[in-house]
Every structure is written in structure tokens, then in C-alpha cells.
Design an enzyme around this catalytic site. Structure first.
Site, PDB file in Angstrom:
ATOM      1  CG  HIS A  34      -1.909   1.174   1.145  1.00 23.12           C
ATOM      2  ND1 HIS A  34      -3.219   1.007   0.740  1.00 23.12           N
ATOM      3  CD2 HIS A  34      -1.768   2.505   1.394  1.00 23.12           C
ATOM      4  CE1 HIS A  34      -3.838   2.185   0.754  1.00 23.12           C
ATOM      5  NE2 HIS A  34      -2.975   3.107   1.157  1.00 23.12           N
ATOM      6  CB  THR A  80      -8.839  10.641  -3.089  1.00 18.58           C
ATOM      7  OG1 THR A  80      -8.040  11.303  -2.096  1.00 18.58           O
ATOM      8  CG2 THR A  80      -9.401   9.359  -2.528  1.00 18.58           C
ATOM      9  NE  ARG A 127      -7.786   3.262  -1.138  1.00 18.84           N
ATOM     10  CZ  ARG A 127      -7.155   4.296  -0.564  1.00 18.84           C
ATOM     11  NH1 ARG A 127      -6.864   5.364  -1.266  1.00 18.84           N
ATOM     12  NH2 ARG A 127      -6.808   4.247   0.708  1.00 18.84           N
ATOM     13  CE1 TYR A 160      -8.535   4.381   5.151  1.00 15.10           C
ATOM     14  CE2 TYR A 160      -8.462   6.206   3.615  1.00 15.10           C
ATOM     15  CZ  TYR A 160      -8.130   5.660   4.832  1.00 15.10           C
ATOM     16  OH  TYR A 160      -7.393   6.388   5.743  1.00 15.10           O
ATOM     17  CG  ASP A 260      -0.691   5.394   3.740  1.00 15.60           C
ATOM     18  OD1 ASP A 260      -1.129   5.333   2.572  1.00 15.60           O
ATOM     19  OD2 ASP A 260      -1.114   6.219   4.564  1.00 15.60           O
TER      20      ASP A 260
END
Ligand code: 0GY
Length: 309
Positions: A34, A80, A127, A160, A260
Site C-alpha cells: 500500500h 484520491t 478502490r 477504505y 502508505d
């Protein structure tokens, strides 16, 4: 170019410029399952509908971090801030020499040609994001339509969401007829009891189907006790440890881990990525559990054709 639009969100924390080298002995072939790339904005502009503007974090910088940390591969998750424009992701996958797979964001109207292009570059999932500070709500019918488009490719759905929203979302999630991958331990409130009803409901969700995977990632995002203080690495993010350990212990063959990087939207501190790797010693025992978490499981999900080779 209108420079106003590319200014970073006020208070933005940039990724760590000099992470330490992990002291933890990693199994060969470890996967960061990730992470993200951001831009660079001048080449791959951020999406107009984004909720934040990050610092750039390029594929080359990601691959340099991978090598520095002693990792072998990446799974790059569309962030995003790029909306459903997957060009930065595609570029990173193509330049990874097969050492990265991707998770994209697509709309139901995505063309067959784009899906094929994404698949050939290494995308293996989409996602769905339910974190309201990051995205506007997408109606369930639209998400179902996306699933219909991606299911024939053998892709999965990465979810998520915040723990408090699971009760409302679980029925929909369980109706999705492809494997599911949950980000960041389902974002538990780690001030609550690991044996309490909220995390219990999350564990029940993972028990509901054998094809639900969980990332034991983001202690730095979930922790209330925070980064290392007095006792160095050993006391970092200690409140998250019981939650991560519980999931690794019960679901050893469907847990994944990731850095992340570049850690979007952190407020308090920017973690040392080397320390995040070292933190794994508190999460998965050395030997087989750690190897499954870092190698066997992500290889099975993202590189099944190479697994065990
Ligand atoms: C993460 C977490 C976050 C952001 C995103 O795509 C994204 O913008 O995932 C967050 O702000 O919690 O996984 O990187």
C-alpha cells in the site's frame, strides 16, 4: 498555469527526507502493498475534484524508497487527489519493470480499451473509498456497475472506510462478488478495547468470507499514543499493536502490509519509513508469519503467476 491550483494544502506534511534503514531482517521479496504516487503535478495534474493538494511524490522517489528499505515490490494504490485519472499510476507501473502492481479508480463508463490498458500495465483492483473527508459519496449502484466491469478481469475491490461506518456498509460489502481488501485495519478507534464490540464487528466481517483480506498498515495514522518518544522504536504506535496482532494471528494467510508512503493528510508527524518497517516486529512474529505478511500473501494476490518461483 494557474499556480494557485497547485499550492499544497496548508499544513501539508511532506514525506520523510531521510528515513532510517530498517534493522529488522526482512524476508527476501518483501512487498509494500500500500503506497501511492502523487504527480509530479506538472506532468500528471491533480484532479479538479480533489479534497487536498499534496507535495509531489514521484515513481522514482517511491522506487528509491523501496530499495532503501530493502523491499522488492510495490502495490501502488490510486490516491484520491488524482480522482479517476490513472495516468500517474500507469506511468509508475510501466517504469517499475514488473516490480509494481496497481489499484486504480475507475467509473462505470470506463472503456474496455482503458481497462485492458490498466490490466496490461499491472492493475489488479479498484478502490472504493468511503472516507468522507477524501471523496464525495458514490451511489452503491455506481459501485456495483464498476464491479460488473472489473469482475471479468479477475480484479478485487479495495475498501477504505472508518470503523464507525462498517455497520452501515457491511451488507453492501458482502454483496460484492469479487475478493475484498480492507485498508488500514478497517481504521479502528484504538482508544477502544480490542476485545470490544466495534473491533469485534470488524473481526466478524473478516470471518464472513474467506476472500476478505486486511492490510495491517498505518499505525502512524491510527495511533493516539503517537510516534517514538522515550524508548525509541519500541514505544512507537503501541496502542495500535494489539489490533494489528489480533488480525495477523487470526488471518495469517490474508493479511498484507504497506508503508502508505507518502502518507497523505497526516497532521501530527511524518513517520520515518524505516521505523515503520521495524515496527513490524511487534505485529508479526519473525519467520513464517512475517514471511506470509510480506511475501507469500501479496504475491498470491498480485503476482500469482510468480508465486513460489
Ligand atoms: C491512505 C490514506 C489517506 C488518503 C488516501 O487516496 C487517498 O487520498 O488514501 C487518508 O487521508 O487517510 O491510504 O493513503
Amino acid at each position: 498555469m494557474d499556480t494557485e491550483t497547485v499550492e499544497k494544502t496548508p499544513g501539508w506534511l511532506d514525506w520523510h527526507p531521510a528515513p532510517s534503514r530498517p534493522r529488522l531482517a526482512l524476508p527476501e521479496g518483501a512487498v509494500d502493498a500500500h503506497c501511492h504516487v502523487f504527480g509530479p503535478g506538472e506532468v500528471f495534474p491533480y484532479a479538479p475534484e480533489r479534497k487536498y493538494t499534496p507535495c509531489d511524490a514521484s515513481a522514482d522517489q517511491l522506487f528509491a524508497l523501496r530499495d532503501h528499505l530493502g523491499l522488492a515490490r510495490n502495490v501502488i494504490v490510486q490516491a484520491t487527489c488524482h480522482g479517476s485519472d490513472n495516468r500517474a499510476l500507469l506511468d509508475a507501473l510501466r517504469r517499475s519493470a514488473g516490480r509494481a502492481r496497481g489499484v486504480a479508480t475507475v467509473r462505470p463508463g470506463v472503456s474496455e480499451a482503458e481497462l485492458r490498458e490498466l490490466h496490461e500495465a499491472g492493475v489488479r483492483g479498484v478502490r472504493f473509498n468511503f472516507v468522507r473527508r477524501l471523496v464525495d459519496v458514490t451511489p452503491a449502484e455506481e459501485l456495483r456497475a464498476v464491479v460488473e466491469r472489473i469482475a471479468p478481469l479477475g480484479w478485487h475491490v479495495v475498501l477504505y472506510f472508518e470503523a464507525a461506518d462498517l455497520a452501515e456498509l457491511a451488507e453492501f460489502f458482502l454483496s460484492i462478488p469479487v475478493p475484498l481488501v480492507v485498508d488500514h485495519l478497517g481504521r479502528p478507534d484504538v482508544s477502544k478495547d480490542v476485545d470490544g464490540p466495534e473491533f469485534g464487528a470488524f473481526l466478524d466481517f473478516l470471518r464472513a468470507r474467506e476472500d476478505i483480506w486486511c492490510k495491517v498498515s498505518c499505525p502512524e495514522r491510527l495511533s493516539l499514543t503517537g510516534p517514538p518518544a522515550l524508548d525509541g522504536e519500541r514505544d512507537a504506535y503501541r496502542d495500535v499493536v494489539p489490533f494489528a496482532r489480533r488480525v495477523v494471528a487470526e488471518f495469517p494467510d490474508r493479511v498484507l502490509w504497506g508503508t502508505d508512503w507518502p502518507h497523505p493528510n497526516l497532521k501530527g508527524h511524518m513517520p520515518d519509513d524505516g521505523l515503520l518497517v521495524d515496527h513490524l516486529r511487534h505485529v508479526a512474529p519473525a519467520g513464517e508469519p512475517l514471511r506470509r505478511l510480506l511475501v507469500d500473501n501479496p504475491m498470491r494476490l498480485y503476482w500469482p503467476e510468480e508465486e513460489g518461483s
